[in-house]
Write a protein that holds these residues in place. Structure first.
Motif, PDB file in Angstrom:
ATOM      1  N   PHE A   1       0.659  -1.165  -0.221  1.00 24.04           N
ATOM      2  CA  PHE A   1      -0.087  -0.384  -0.044  1.00 24.04           C
ATOM      3  C   PHE A   1       0.640   0.843   0.120  1.00 24.04           C
ATOM      4  O   PHE A   1       2.101   1.016   1.253  1.00 24.04           O
ATOM      5  CB  PHE A   1      -1.102  -0.255   0.992  1.00 24.04           C
ATOM      6  CG  PHE A   1      -1.989  -0.829   1.281  1.00 24.04           C
ATOM      7  CD1 PHE A   1      -1.964  -2.292   0.667  1.00 24.04           C
ATOM      8  CD2 PHE A   1      -2.283  -1.969   2.572  1.00 24.04           C
ATOM      9  CE1 PHE A   1      -3.650  -3.184   0.482  1.00 24.04           C
ATOM     10  CE2 PHE A   1      -2.704  -2.518   2.912  1.00 24.04           C
ATOM     11  CZ  PHE A   1      -3.803  -2.834   1.596  1.00 24.04           C
TER      12      PHE A   1
ATOM     13  N   LYS B   1       0.425   5.100   1.190  1.00 24.12           N
ATOM     14  CA  LYS B   1      -0.528   5.823   2.407  1.00 24.12           C
ATOM     15  C   LYS B   1      -1.127   6.822   1.811  1.00 24.12           C
ATOM     16  O   LYS B   1      -2.139   6.354   2.281  1.00 24.12           O
ATOM     17  CB  LYS B   1       1.110   6.497   3.805  1.00 24.12           C
ATOM     18  CG  LYS B   1       1.305   5.900   3.697  1.00 24.12           C
ATOM     19  CD  LYS B   1       2.896   6.306   4.683  1.00 24.12           C
ATOM     20  CE  LYS B   1       3.717   5.476   5.601  1.00 24.12           C
ATOM     21  NZ  LYS B   1       4.968   5.013   4.820  1.00 24.12           N
TER      22      LYS B   1
ATOM     23  N   ASP C   1      -2.504   6.550  -0.942  1.00 27.45           N
ATOM     24  CA  ASP C   1      -3.469   5.802  -1.441  1.00 27.45           C
ATOM     25  C   ASP C   1      -4.812   5.060  -0.519  1.00 27.45           C
ATOM     26  O   ASP C   1      -6.251   4.771  -0.745  1.00 27.45           O
ATOM     27  CB  ASP C   1      -3.536   4.634  -2.697  1.00 27.45           C
ATOM     28  CG  ASP C   1      -2.809   4.994  -4.199  1.00 27.45           C
ATOM     29  OD1 ASP C   1      -2.883   5.884  -4.413  1.00 27.45           O
ATOM     30  OD2 ASP C   1      -1.499   3.730  -4.221  1.00 27.45           O
ATOM     31  N   VAL C   2      -4.377   4.890   0.896  1.00 28.39           N
ATOM     32  CA  VAL C   2      -5.078   4.245   1.777  1.00 28.39           C
ATOM     33  C   VAL C   2      -5.820   5.233   2.330  1.00 28.39           C
ATOM     34  O   VAL C   2      -7.137   5.165   2.430  1.00 28.39           O
ATOM     35  CB  VAL C   2      -4.207   3.649   2.648  1.00 28.39           C
ATOM     36  CG1 VAL C   2      -4.659   3.549   4.654  1.00 28.39           C
ATOM     37  CG2 VAL C   2      -2.924   2.232   2.323  1.00 28.39           C
ATOM     38  N   TYR C   3      -5.218   6.729   2.574  1.00 30.65           N
ATOM     39  CA  TYR C   3      -5.670   7.260   3.101  1.00 30.65           C
ATOM     40  C   TYR C   3      -6.802   8.024   2.196  1.00 30.65           C
ATOM     41  O   TYR C   3      -8.187   7.881   2.343  1.00 30.65           O
ATOM     42  CB  TYR C   3      -5.080   8.622   2.833  1.00 30.65           C
ATOM     43  CG  TYR C   3      -5.600   9.981   3.027  1.00 30.65           C
ATOM     44  CD1 TYR C   3      -5.930  10.042   4.949  1.00 30.65           C
ATOM     45  CD2 TYR C   3      -6.262  11.011   2.697  1.00 30.65           C
ATOM     46  CE1 TYR C   3      -6.619  11.300   5.692  1.00 30.65           C
ATOM     47  CE2 TYR C   3      -7.034  12.195   3.112  1.00 30.65           C
ATOM     48  CZ  TYR C   3      -7.525  12.258   4.473  1.00 30.65           C
ATOM     49  OH  TYR C   3      -7.749  13.545   5.199  1.00 30.65           O
TER      50      TYR C   3
ATOM     51  N   SER D   1     -12.483  -1.022   8.169  1.00 33.91           N
ATOM     52  CA  SER D   1     -11.236  -0.404   6.855  1.00 33.91           C
ATOM     53  C   SER D   1     -10.848  -1.898   6.184  1.00 33.91           C
ATOM     54  O   SER D   1     -10.714  -1.707   4.897  1.00 33.91           O
ATOM     55  CB  SER D   1     -10.393   0.069   8.000  1.00 33.91           C
ATOM     56  OG  SER D   1     -10.406   1.037   8.763  1.00 33.91           O
TER      57      SER D   1
ATOM     58  N   LEU E   1     -10.661  -1.137   2.431  1.00 38.59           N
ATOM     59  CA  LEU E   1      -9.531  -1.650   1.664  1.00 38.59           C
ATOM     60  C   LEU E   1      -9.956  -3.100   0.320  1.00 38.59           C
ATOM     61  O   LEU E   1      -8.809  -2.513  -0.702  1.00 38.59           O
ATOM     62  CB  LEU E   1      -7.860  -2.446   2.417  1.00 38.59           C
ATOM     63  CG  LEU E   1      -7.926  -1.440   3.277  1.00 38.59           C
ATOM     64  CD1 LEU E   1      -6.846  -2.164   4.621  1.00 38.59           C
ATOM     65  CD2 LEU E   1      -7.070   0.352   2.643  1.00 38.59           C
TER      66      LEU E   1
ATOM     67  N   GLU F   1      -1.504   4.366   9.652  1.00 40.10           N
ATOM     68  CA  GLU F   1      -1.001   4.097   8.804  1.00 40.10           C
ATOM     69  C   GLU F   1      -1.701   2.123   8.957  1.00 40.10           C
ATOM     70  O   GLU F   1      -2.161   1.596   9.457  1.00 40.10           O
ATOM     71  CB  GLU F   1       0.097   3.586   8.649  1.00 40.10           C
ATOM     72  CG  GLU F   1       0.946   4.502   8.448  1.00 40.10           C
ATOM     73  CD  GLU F   1       2.854   4.741   9.039  1.00 40.10           C
ATOM     74  OE1 GLU F   1       3.673   3.502   8.743  1.00 40.10           O
ATOM     75  OE2 GLU F   1       3.343   6.054   8.803  1.00 40.10           O
ATOM     76  N   ILE F   2      -1.688   1.923   7.496  1.00 40.65           N
ATOM     77  CA  ILE F   2      -2.133   0.365   7.953  1.00 40.65           C
ATOM     78  C   ILE F   2      -0.808  -0.206   6.242  1.00 40.65           C
ATOM     79  O   ILE F   2      -0.858   0.068   5.275  1.00 40.65           O
ATOM     80  CB  ILE F   2      -3.799   0.318   7.123  1.00 40.65           C
ATOM     81  CG1 ILE F   2      -4.394   0.480   7.395  1.00 40.65           C
ATOM     82  CG2 ILE F   2      -4.092  -0.938   7.072  1.00 40.65           C
ATOM     83  CD1 ILE F   2      -5.890   1.191   7.268  1.00 40.65           C
ATOM     84  N   ASN F   3      -0.690  -1.404   6.688  1.00 39.36           N
ATOM     85  CA  ASN F   3      -0.033  -2.672   5.932  1.00 39.36           C
ATOM     86  C   ASN F   3      -0.045  -3.332   5.718  1.00 39.36           C
ATOM     87  O   ASN F   3      -1.114  -4.418   6.058  1.00 39.36           O
ATOM     88  CB  ASN F   3       1.379  -2.335   7.011  1.00 39.36           C
ATOM     89  CG  ASN F   3       2.425  -0.855   7.762  1.00 39.36           C
ATOM     90  OD1 ASN F   3       2.482   0.050   6.723  1.00 39.36           O
ATOM     91  ND2 ASN F   3       1.977  -0.958   8.697  1.00 39.36           N
ATOM     92  N   ALA F   4      -0.036  -3.591   4.156  1.00 41.82           N
ATOM     93  CA  ALA F   4      -0.297  -4.576   3.485  1.00 41.82           C
ATOM     94  C   ALA F   4      -0.044  -5.855   4.037  1.00 41.82           C
ATOM     95  O   ALA F   4      -0.687  -7.605   3.342  1.00 41.82           O
ATOM     96  CB  ALA F   4      -0.544  -4.446   2.356  1.00 41.82           C
TER      97      ALA F   4
END
Length: 388
Positions: free
Chosen positions: A158, A160, A162-164, A325, A329, A355-358
């Protein structure tokens, strides 16, 4: 459970005559009078065995795998074997039109051996770099899997930003999102700092706190600049111009966060997809060091037992936050089988997504890692339609 075997000379996967006809990945087992020397105990259900799980890694990681230096990956594979599955580990170039060339772990030998299998039931992406995911072998492999309807768990890293953008599409998540935007110039940073007083500047593709800055405005245009390496005073933000031009950066407003014994902390939440939604697998806590800009252990943060802050956390709200979330995603990026989220806790116990981590790193908490292994093979079984 039944026992199947692999013939290295012919590349056949076989079962003993009389045990039945079984599908194995996209292929099937051949009946044989006797089993070869390489054997595997597998789960049998509904005319299928396994699941057969493909694990996609970087080509440069294969020597370490064979030398026993990929301990976490090996633990995933051992757990899968214990549940009656088999993993075929390969680089993207090993994904063919009808078969996979790679390596299988043989429990009786305690090592990996070169092998080929039919196309698997599901593929778990653990390629280590975004650049490799963008190259031709990976893109070709992903297209082949898609053409056969084979799930590819966590298609890509991901960004950051794009996640937002993905999370912003759901109004229910707005209270949990800190203002965030890409930046092109120092003037962008200057405007954000004037509005918020304290902001974080992060590499859009960064991980583990790499490229992280915390900027705090001072009188007369001076700025305190903190990074994992220390703190300095900037006479002008123009000093950051070369850095901002060097790669993609985002800016994020700082939150007014809760503290534990005077130190900032945040939650590391591990989540997996199961029966149509994402649920929490484990919750870790990371505590920032004295005057530290980040809670990452890699940069001086420490592990705090979750029990120390558990009473401060609205776990029902956290579960809902993770479920919402995960849904967004998956809508945006395809099947997201697992992810980790860095969650801040505000002074009034608000929850903020940092943050979110793939591709979650290994958790320091052994209990979380043990549960992760269980959830992974449950995920693989469900995606292969072998769930109990």
């Amino acid at each position: 459970m039944i026992t199947i075997g692999y013939r290295r000379d012919t590349g056949e996967w076989v079962c003993e005559e009389g045990s039945g006809l079984y599908r194995f990945g996209s292929g099937s087992l051949t009946s044989a009078a006797s089993l070869p020397d390489l054997t595997f105990a597998v789960r049998a259900q509904g005319g299928r065995v396994g699941p057969l799980v493909g694990i996609l890694i970087s080509a440069s990681s294969i020597p370490a795998l064979l030398d026993g230096r990929k301990r976490w990956l090996e633990s995933v594979i051992r757990s899968l074997h214990a549940a009656g599955g088999i993993a075929i580990v390969s680089a993207a170039a090993g994904i063919g039109e009808k078969a996979v060339s790679g390596y299988v772990f043989v429990p009786s030998l305690e090592r990996f051996v070169e092998a080929s299998t039919p196309l698997p039931d599901v593929v778990y992406n653990r390629v280590k770099s975004r650049k490799e995911e963008q190259n031709t072998p990976f893109q070709t492999a992903a297209a082949r899997l898609a053409a056969h309807g084979i799930p590819l768990v966590n298609r890509s890293f991901f960004r950051k930003s794009d996640v937002y953008d993905a999370l912003r599409a759901d109004r229910r998540l707005w209270p949990h999102l800190l203002p965030t935007a890409p930046i092109d110039t120092v003037d962008d940073v200057r405007a954000w700092l004037a509005q918020y007083g304290c902001v974080y500047v992060k590499q859009d593709d960064g991980s583990r706190g790499s490229g992280l800055l915390r900027l705090t405005s001072l009188p007369e245009a001076a700025v305190i600049c903190e990074s994992p390496r220390g703190q300095t005073r900037l006479g002008s933000l123009d000093e950051l111009a070369p850095l901002v031009r060097s790669c993609r950066y985002i800016v994020q407003a700082a939150a007014d966060t809760d503290t534990w014994n005077g130190h900032r902390y945040d939650l590391r939440v591990l989540a997996h997809w199961q029966r149509g939604c994402h649920t929490i697998t484990g919750i870790g806590v990371r505590l920032a060091g004295t005057q530290s800009v980040t809670t990452h252990v890699f940069h001086g943060g420490t592990v705090l037992p979750y029990t120390e802050v558990k009473e401060r956390i609205d776990e029902q709200a956290l579960e809902q936050l993770i479920a919402l979330s995960g849904a967004r995603l998956s809508e945006q990026f395809g099947l997201v089988g697992e992810f980790s989220a860095d969650i801040g806790v505000g002074r009034e116990r608000q929850l903020y997504i940092y943050e979110i981590n793939a591709k979650p790193m290994v958790f320091d908490e052994s209990a979380i890692e043990a549960e992760r292994l269980k959830r992974l093979h449950q995920l693989f079984a469900e995606l292969a339609h072998l769930a109990p």
